[in-house]
Design an enzyme around this catalytic site. Sequence first.
Site, PDB file in Angstrom:
ATOM      1  N   HIS A   1      53.826  32.808  50.382  1.00 24.07           N
ATOM      2  CA  HIS A   1      52.955  33.777  49.713  1.00 24.07           C
ATOM      3  C   HIS A   1      51.508  33.640  50.170  1.00 24.07           C
ATOM      4  O   HIS A   1      50.901  34.618  50.583  1.00 24.07           O
ATOM      5  CB  HIS A   1      53.028  33.619  48.190  1.00 24.07           C
ATOM      6  CG  HIS A   1      51.934  34.338  47.478  1.00 24.07           C
ATOM      7  ND1 HIS A   1      52.055  35.649  47.076  1.00 24.07           N
ATOM      8  CD2 HIS A   1      50.672  33.966  47.121  1.00 24.07           C
ATOM      9  CE1 HIS A   1      50.929  36.041  46.514  1.00 24.07           C
ATOM     10  NE2 HIS A   1      50.070  35.039  46.526  1.00 24.07           N
TER      11      HIS A   1
ATOM     12  N   GLU B   1      40.424  49.859  27.582  1.00 22.27           N
ATOM     13  CA  GLU B   1      39.105  49.641  28.175  1.00 22.27           C
ATOM     14  C   GLU B   1      39.207  49.193  29.629  1.00 22.27           C
ATOM     15  O   GLU B   1      38.445  49.659  30.490  1.00 22.27           O
ATOM     16  CB  GLU B   1      38.328  48.595  27.365  1.00 22.27           C
ATOM     17  CG  GLU B   1      38.038  48.981  25.916  1.00 22.27           C
ATOM     18  CD  GLU B   1      39.194  48.705  24.978  1.00 22.27           C
ATOM     19  OE1 GLU B   1      40.199  48.092  25.417  1.00 22.27           O
ATOM     20  OE2 GLU B   1      39.104  49.082  23.799  1.00 22.27           O
TER      21      GLU B   1
ATOM     22  N   HIS C   1      33.313  42.362  16.196  1.00 21.91           N
ATOM     23  CA  HIS C   1      32.807  43.601  16.782  1.00 21.91           C
ATOM     24  C   HIS C   1      31.317  43.544  17.107  1.00 21.91           C
ATOM     25  O   HIS C   1      30.769  44.531  17.590  1.00 21.91           O
ATOM     26  CB  HIS C   1      33.069  44.771  15.834  1.00 21.91           C
ATOM     27  CG  HIS C   1      34.498  45.229  15.808  1.00 21.91           C
ATOM     28  ND1 HIS C   1      35.539  44.374  15.547  1.00 21.91           N
ATOM     29  CD2 HIS C   1      35.060  46.444  16.044  1.00 21.91           C
ATOM     30  CE1 HIS C   1      36.679  45.050  15.595  1.00 21.91           C
ATOM     31  NE2 HIS C   1      36.428  46.294  15.897  1.00 21.91           N
TER      32      HIS C   1
ATOM     33  N   HIS D   1      47.411  35.123  53.283  1.00 18.83           N
ATOM     34  CA  HIS D   1      48.659  35.428  52.595  1.00 18.83           C
ATOM     35  C   HIS D   1      49.590  36.217  53.508  1.00 18.83           C
ATOM     36  O   HIS D   1      49.577  37.443  53.505  1.00 18.83           O
ATOM     37  CB  HIS D   1      48.368  36.227  51.326  1.00 18.83           C
ATOM     38  CG  HIS D   1      47.485  35.508  50.353  1.00 18.83           C
ATOM     39  ND1 HIS D   1      46.128  35.389  50.514  1.00 18.83           N
ATOM     40  CD2 HIS D   1      47.775  34.850  49.199  1.00 18.83           C
ATOM     41  CE1 HIS D   1      45.616  34.697  49.515  1.00 18.83           C
ATOM     42  NE2 HIS D   1      46.587  34.357  48.699  1.00 18.83           N
TER      43      HIS D   1
END
Lengths: 670, 670
Positions: B268, B416, B479, B31
Amino acid sequence: MAVATKSLEELCINSIRFLAVDAIEKSKSGHPGLPMGAAPMAFVLWDSFMRYNPKNPKWFNRDRFVLSAGHGCMLQYALLYLTGYDSVTIEDIKQFRQWGSRTPGHPENFETAGVEVTTGPLGQGIANAVGLAMAEAHMAAKYNKPDAKIVDHYTYVILGDGCNMEGISGEAASLAGHYGLGKLIALYDDNHISIDGSTDVAFTEDVSKRFESYGWHVLHVENGNTDLGAIAKAIESAKAVTDKPTMIKVTTTIGYGSPNKQNTAGIHGAALGADETALTRKNLGWDYAPFEIPQDVLTHTRKAVERGAGYEAEWNKTFAGYKAKYPTEAATFERLISGKLPEGWNKGLPTYTPEDKGLPTRKHSENCINKLAAVLPEMIGGSADLTHSNLTEIKGEGDFQKGQYQNRNVHFGVREHGMGAICNGMALHGSGLIPYGATFLIFTDYMRAAIRLSALSEAGVIWVMTHDSIGQGEDGPTHQPIETLASLRAIPNLTVIRPADGNECSGAYTVAIEKAKANAPTLLAFTRQAVPNLAGTSIEGVKKGGYVLVDCAGTPDMIFIGTGSEVSLCVDAAKKLTADGKKVRVVSMPSTDLFDAQDAAYKESVLPKAVTKRLSVEAASSFGWHKYVGTDGDTVSIDTFGASAPGGTCMKEFGFSVDNVVAKAKALLG
Amino acid sequence: MAVATKSLEELCINSIRFLAVDAIEKSKSGHPGLPMGAAPMAFVLWDSFMRYNPKNPKWFNRDRFVLSAGHGCMLQYALLYLTGYDSVTIEDIKQFRQWGSRTPGHPENFETAGVEVTTGPLGQGIANAVGLAMAEAHMAAKYNKPDAKIVDHYTYVILGDGCNMEGISGEAASLAGHYGLGKLIALYDDNHISIDGSTDVAFTEDVSKRFESYGWHVLHVENGNTDLGAIAKAIESAKAVTDKPTMIKVTTTIGYGSPNKQNTAGIHGAALGADETALTRKNLGWDYAPFEIPQDVLTHTRKAVERGAGYEAEWNKTFAGYKAKYPTEAATFERLISGKLPEGWNKGLPTYTPEDKGLPTRKHSENCINKLAAVLPEMIGGSADLTHSNLTEIKGEGDFQKGQYQNRNVHFGVREHGMGAICNGMALHGSGLIPYGATFLIFTDYMRAAIRLSALSEAGVIWVMTHDSIGQGEDGPTHQPIETLASLRAIPNLTVIRPADGNECSGAYTVAIEKAKANAPTLLAFTRQAVPNLAGTSIEGVKKGGYVLVDCAGTPDMIFIGTGSEVSLCVDAAKKLTADGKKVRVVSMPSTDLFDAQDAAYKESVLPKAVTKRLSVEAASSFGWHKYVGTDGDTVSIDTFGASAPGGTCMKEFGFSVDNVVAKAKALLG
């Protein structure tokens, strides 16, 4: 818009509060704080603004409502009950959070009619809502006519501090602002309390300013507890701004009405207890028994049934006119909503022979996407900023952008998690769309929560994952999946397919499209590097998950089980062993999930119990393969991280060469 | 501060650019865009501001540098080479992205001295940097004296558009603003290009405003290509603001200098090609051969070696004075930096007998954390807004907050993923800290990329995960972990431990602390619900991963293999079968990872090949268990999603009852 007297409004709002308080008190489990605090905004929204039909929860043109703060689900169950949905009766509310009930601990679209998406994992709902609003914008741009708006609804969300702390909400909100989704209206329950206490301990940013930075229209209701007029005015202002999504910060008191627990973390996620429940009744002047709702309230709130029937009748009329005038568009639209595929949809999928040039399977994927997109207008999707690596572009199609919502190429930006939840929202919009989202396989780690929710909430999404092994090469161990396939195969209801060549890619898309229409997600894993087209691969084989690709006469001495780019290695190794006089079978196993679903006789025909010398070959973790190779088998696999080097070098160094596979096989054969 | 002449500065900056261009051209992979565009800011930073010692990359008080946009790693390798690090020679640069090289495709701290953290997966680096800055703030608050600042350095980051699109960066930046981390300075390479093209396609938010909303000090360098003075001035301004982190938006041109490819996505992530490389040489007036660096440049940039030696000598003097005056603090500080544990650190860990009251293992975890925190000042951590569910609080200790950096209870908020990367950064700070991060086990899905990076980048973090099965109950399938344990066990270098009772919890923490000091992470899975203390469980047993808990005389007819809360089920089922005259062994298997690492003889002693009737019992997916139960064994497991109901009901309904385990065992025994 319905008009309600002041006192009746209070009664309605307290009905929501006490349904929550009493259900949670009965089950001794749940989150009363949000329903008590957000009841006013929810009541105003559902009573005065939202268009829905309780007796037909799936009426196409309904406003969508998402409770992103899913732990507050009693708010939603109370609303569904009060407005006359059949899915939530007072008996259901008494069964809150009990085995087999329709009122589970978080809203589940697959359990409770009237719930649009499954929330609870924070931040998912607001991102789903962005997907719902994108689906609406897309369908509207594509099917509406100047004289017949058949797609025209809002998407409303209630989200909390927790949702706003999660990165996924920022990703989705940034994209929603970029797209200028004017019919997305989010009410932020700004109550300053999360589980650890005051948001002062960890969350002191200026949320309104942040949403402004995303390009949202931002409003503030300072007194969300009692100023119903301000809430209504804010929603009206939100609707008036049509080129930006709106975030209404509604400042509330969590657990409003509980004299000792309101405005504390203590009321977030636990029942009030008998004493505090009694005190709250007294404080709010609520003289009714648990689960008793004043008749005046029901009489008022259930006007939603009549209103809803009217909305639907009106829409039916509009649609009938549309159908008469635009029969072709109407036919497509009706097919889409029906969830059916058109006749012969998969006829264009290519097949290959070994003479065809070997290609990376991601290239085959691109071909499949383009063939399918030509006949399936419902295909819409794209990549998390890796369009030309994932090869997901529909050629000749424009980009989905602000004011260009009819286009199907979506640029999600480097926002894998947001992409995942947005795709789930698009799939669950009910307009028949088949969304697909792409990134490198390794970056499923960024969006795993959304992939899991696609499987749980029955969202028919196709996850297109490329660069599926160390064969991706130079990017190195941060970009090379090792345990990724295993970790995805372990997710219930998710079908993972890793095709070996062109035919298997066509098979993979055949399965994925059919699964999507059956409301189940599929994850496809494609190579970066070229692979040969193999003799014997087939679409039908893929459907069975695993099948005999190369066989021998009689009982095999051993079986190779390969997936994806390693199947050709198995074929070549088998040739060598056959030349040495061994009887070898090669099984191509593009999908262990699909194979597991076959009957015992078929599985025995592919992997006979009598043949215990089995070798799996997959450039990934051995984790999970012992189920197929058994106690006496072995694996050619990688249980360490990868390395940065050209892909071919990585493959060879990690043992994915014909020589090493043959050597491992010989060791097994003894 | 070093002073360089204008033309020499240009030469230095072009040296960085062409080392990147030529290395990537040689490897045909990499890159170049970011190194070419960000070379000016990186040069100013490394030449005029950053304090480091190339000949001792681990010198404690160095400024930390993180290239969050890790794909631009040639920028960092060029800097390491030019400033005289031994880890990156010109030969290493010629081996860019090749097998076994020290210059892999993304920066890897475990491969290349001078690289602080492993980046590449976008957004991780800026979040790691927040962790590094928190570690610095904590150590400074704790150990500095008014007359001796032994901890005093900056953390610098270069991040790109991709990092800023990822939700994790928002999570971490919000927290950094909340904490007011004044010594964190981020340079945002604002080049308007990502892989899909102009950021206009997906990323049009106002990033500066967003960082302001987080409470950051925000600056803008309008011409980051050539205005070195403006860059220097901005960094000076950033240092002058001591109570807020600073984000300097540096507007640059990606691939600066390439006449046809600069400011396009084409530069890029791909080599320029021979023609464009030649044109770029011409355009920038670079007459040197590939990998040739003008002597004037090296003479200048390698002054860093002398400067660095000076910085370290100065610090050594400061530390010597500190040691003389504050011997106790100095001894602790030296122990921490050495990575050693104090004598007898684990003596306080409790042991239990079956007579002791059964407790949830999360409660045992709380006890262990508190016992250990009392003797290990390096323990620092907390929860993602579930402190009183995860039970991670150090009692009597304050909260880590702005101006209260000496405290060890960290509130991460509902973030998280950010928590994960922040813990990684704290662990990799090199100050001996043992960070721990907690949430519900299911929400490892939100932070999986960071957990993986802890394992890859050798970050000694303890992941404390509670509510580890359907036994968590009413919250329901969103959950309840099912596939979660399997998906984590599959990660290389991560030790997963699910203890059965109090003794095994003490064992789990014994392993986790030792692993942390050996730079490896451990993930601990604890129950929400109470479990009995069992006879025969032990700390030593946990260290081996699996061990015989209950045995019979002679060769067993069958073996139960249980983990966590299901071990007691196995014990009870074994009793019933023994009463029926069967010979039954029970193996407690808290960690398949640790068991796999034992020698063959030990493994055979626990799971003898001759005993093929084996039944695993774990309230989770069967995925991965066939390795231990073999072809003739079976599993008591759940391969669907869970359900919302009281935990005990879920357990029973999904088959985790003594009766069902006995029935399954009898079916196996035939």
